[in-house]
Design a protein around this motif. Sequence first.
Motif, PDB file in Angstrom:
ATOM      1  N   CYS A 311       0.998  -1.161   0.072  1.00 49.75           N
ATOM      2  CA  CYS A 311      -0.117  -0.160  -0.040  1.00 49.75           C
ATOM      3  C   CYS A 311       0.889   1.398  -0.141  1.00 49.75           C
ATOM      4  N   THR A 312       0.354   2.229  -0.634  1.00 46.37           N
ATOM      5  CA  THR A 312       1.340   3.647  -0.447  1.00 46.37           C
ATOM      6  C   THR A 312       0.250   4.739  -0.138  1.00 46.37           C
ATOM      7  N   GLY A 313       0.826   5.480   0.938  1.00 44.57           N
ATOM      8  CA  GLY A 313       0.336   6.840   1.140  1.00 44.57           C
ATOM      9  C   GLY A 313       1.002   7.751   0.909  1.00 44.57           C
ATOM     10  N   GLY A 314       2.203   7.900   1.993  1.00 43.68           N
ATOM     11  CA  GLY A 314       3.367   8.732   1.639  1.00 43.68           C
ATOM     12  C   GLY A 314       4.502   7.831   1.118  1.00 43.68           C
ATOM     13  N   GLY A 315       4.474   6.480   1.256  1.00 40.72           N
ATOM     14  CA  GLY A 315       5.399   5.735   0.664  1.00 40.72           C
ATOM     15  C   GLY A 315       6.139   4.800   1.412  1.00 40.72           C
ATOM     16  N   GLU A 328      17.989  -5.471  -6.780  1.00 40.26           N
ATOM     17  CA  GLU A 328      18.224  -6.879  -7.477  1.00 40.26           C
ATOM     18  C   GLU A 328      17.881  -6.859  -8.806  1.00 40.26           C
ATOM     19  N   LYS A 329      16.363  -6.115  -9.097  1.00 43.73           N
ATOM     20  CA  LYS A 329      16.110  -6.103 -10.459  1.00 43.73           C
ATOM     21  C   LYS A 329      17.119  -5.267 -11.301  1.00 43.73           C
ATOM     22  N   LEU A 330      17.598  -4.376 -10.958  1.00 47.08           N
ATOM     23  CA  LEU A 330      18.572  -3.399 -11.715  1.00 47.08           C
ATOM     24  C   LEU A 330      19.847  -4.421 -12.009  1.00 47.08           C
ATOM     25  N   LYS A 331      20.112  -5.320 -10.931  1.00 49.11           N
ATOM     26  CA  LYS A 331      21.377  -5.943 -11.330  1.00 49.11           C
ATOM     27  C   LYS A 331      21.094  -7.225 -12.101  1.00 49.11           C
ATOM     28  N   GLY A 332      19.728  -7.465 -12.531  1.00 41.33           N
ATOM     29  CA  GLY A 332      19.425  -8.500 -13.527  1.00 41.33           C
ATOM     30  C   GLY A 332      19.112  -9.902 -12.671  1.00 41.33           C
ATOM     31  N   LYS A 333      19.233  -9.716 -11.528  1.00 45.79           N
ATOM     32  CA  LYS A 333      18.897 -11.101 -10.825  1.00 45.79           C
ATOM     33  C   LYS A 333      17.587 -11.536 -10.714  1.00 45.79           C
ATOM     34  N   MET A 334      16.444 -10.565 -10.785  1.00 45.86           N
ATOM     35  CA  MET A 334      15.263 -10.870 -10.818  1.00 45.86           C
ATOM     36  C   MET A 334      14.354  -9.866 -11.703  1.00 45.86           C
ATOM     37  N   ASN A 335      13.141 -10.236 -11.809  1.00 47.05           N
ATOM     38  CA  ASN A 335      12.331  -9.273 -12.504  1.00 47.05           C
ATOM     39  C   ASN A 335      10.973  -9.125 -12.155  1.00 47.05           C
ATOM     40  N   PRO A 336      10.685  -9.019 -10.626  1.00 38.48           N
ATOM     41  CA  PRO A 336       9.162  -8.723 -10.583  1.00 38.48           C
ATOM     42  C   PRO A 336       8.632  -7.701 -10.730  1.00 38.48           C
ATOM     43  N   VAL A 337       7.327  -7.823 -11.178  1.00 34.34           N
ATOM     44  CA  VAL A 337       6.195  -6.503 -11.022  1.00 34.34           C
ATOM     45  C   VAL A 337       6.115  -6.034  -9.877  1.00 34.34           C
ATOM     46  N   ILE A 338       6.284  -4.769  -9.677  1.00 34.39           N
ATOM     47  CA  ILE A 338       6.340  -4.118  -8.412  1.00 34.39           C
ATOM     48  C   ILE A 338       5.195  -3.212  -8.318  1.00 34.39           C
ATOM     49  N   ARG A 339       4.055  -3.300  -7.540  1.00 34.77           N
ATOM     50  CA  ARG A 339       2.913  -2.709  -7.868  1.00 34.77           C
ATOM     51  C   ARG A 339       2.426  -2.039  -6.538  1.00 34.77           C
ATOM     52  N   ALA A 340       2.369  -0.393  -6.606  1.00 35.05           N
ATOM     53  CA  ALA A 340       1.787   0.100  -5.562  1.00 35.05           C
ATOM     54  C   ALA A 340       0.215   0.343  -5.471  1.00 35.05           C
ATOM     55  N   VAL A 341      -0.428   0.163  -4.250  1.00 35.09           N
ATOM     56  CA  VAL A 341      -1.980   0.258  -4.387  1.00 35.09           C
ATOM     57  C   VAL A 341      -2.169   1.503  -3.376  1.00 35.09           C
TER      58      VAL A 341
END
Length: 501
Positions: A311-315, A328-341
């Motif tokens: 969840c996100t309000g201020g974050g 880790e995503k920037l390093k290419g180690k994983m590629n998850p979808v990252i979703r704020a609600v």
Amino acid sequence: MASQLLLPPNPFTKSVSAKVFFTGDDLTLKRKSNQATRISSGFSLRAKAALRSNNNKSSVEIPTQWYNIISDLSVKPPPPLHPKTFEPIKPEDLAHLFPNELIKQEATLERFIDIPEEVLEIYKLWRPTPLIRAKRLEKLLQTPARIYFKYEGGSPAGSHKPNTAVPQAYYNAKEGVKNVVTETGAGQWGSALAFASSLFGLDCEVWQVANSYHQKPYRRLMMQTWGAKVHPSPSDLTEAGRRILQSDPSSPGSLGIAISEAVEVAARNEDTKYCLGSVLNHVLLHQTVIGEECIKQMEDFGETPDVIIGCTGGGSNFAGLSFPFIREKLKGKMNPVIRAVEPSACPSLTKGVYAYDFGDTAGLTPLMKMHTLGHDFIPDPIHAGGLRYHGMAPLISHVYEQGFMEAISIPQIECFQGAIQFARTEGIIPAPEPTHAIAATIREALQCKETGEEKVILMAMCGHGHFDLSSYDKYLRGELVDLSFSEEKIRESLSKVPHVV
């Protein structure tokens, strides 16, 4: 699409075995009637989790450094600006509000910042926090997805907020500050700072958004128990508060108004500093202990998340979990979808504009480049008080603009519907804020049911709802209604956003 309200089957109609995942090895809970009767009904989930954790072989320890995502971003975020000159803010411009060490952390480009030993000792009261697999929720939803949640509700204040309250109180006390002031919405941040201030001998004064002040009296009492003074905001104690009350005597308040009041008090008293529970870089930095722990815990499970939801309000809670995974995503180690609600009634990421704006209603703070609904936007009084903020953390806004994450908004009835499903399967009554993450997780899990995908879903569960039961009472009575933003109201508010060339 909203999910149906599915309820778990009666466990007494057939033999049921529950498998609950904590940090480390899987533990099967065997039903032993004699043992069960000896456990006090007041025995907290935190204590039970700690006992179980002592018996596992997890390698996860409390991180000794905070992670600064700015160091790994090829495009750096825009700097905050002085509200009068529109020039980048200088450290001395913030000296009347924050201690020197926090000002340094706000602007640092270092990748890792050492956590002081005194802070680590206090973190040990509740950290590391458990990563739990929601197997009973999975079963209820009949989904092939594997759902994990990182639970921050075991802290003394019942949420993730002490992760930054403790270091903020520590740095203020170390520099000889006597008094700290702050704002709070639902009361989670205010209670966390009251707790931390009591440990370091600081006087603490809190302006709580009026709607939450009256909705959640036990949060106020919690702050007062730890020694804090608490005022409903807007109040007649500050110029900012009096101005709001003059125009609207029944104002429900907002985080932006409460920030204005606290900043005003800090600015006019030399022995007083201001503390903020979200939004700023140093706050998000402190929260990365969540994600750093979670990466290692997921490794212990042999899992890599496909979707990360918070969840996100201020974050701050969202950044705390997601930023180390983005590394880790920037390093290419994983590629998850990252979703704020975010709540549909206060959708700064999904409906706001990316622009320089004040962090408070009265225009006392520096100008920050963020997704905003306008600094004088006052959201409808939804029950997720901690998400009723007109803007999003500048660093999250920047990461969103760079395409490293996505955002959705969900109305509160669907969120409470998910909360009931979660509570009746996993046993934890969530605070109204993380119910947004739960609702989005259920959506994703049901989508996996349709497609047959065995996704790994990681969810931020940032706190319990033990002091939010009046909100559940309204939902269970059928009195809760969905509140949405007014397009006209937002247009009017956005028209007052400063024009920065």
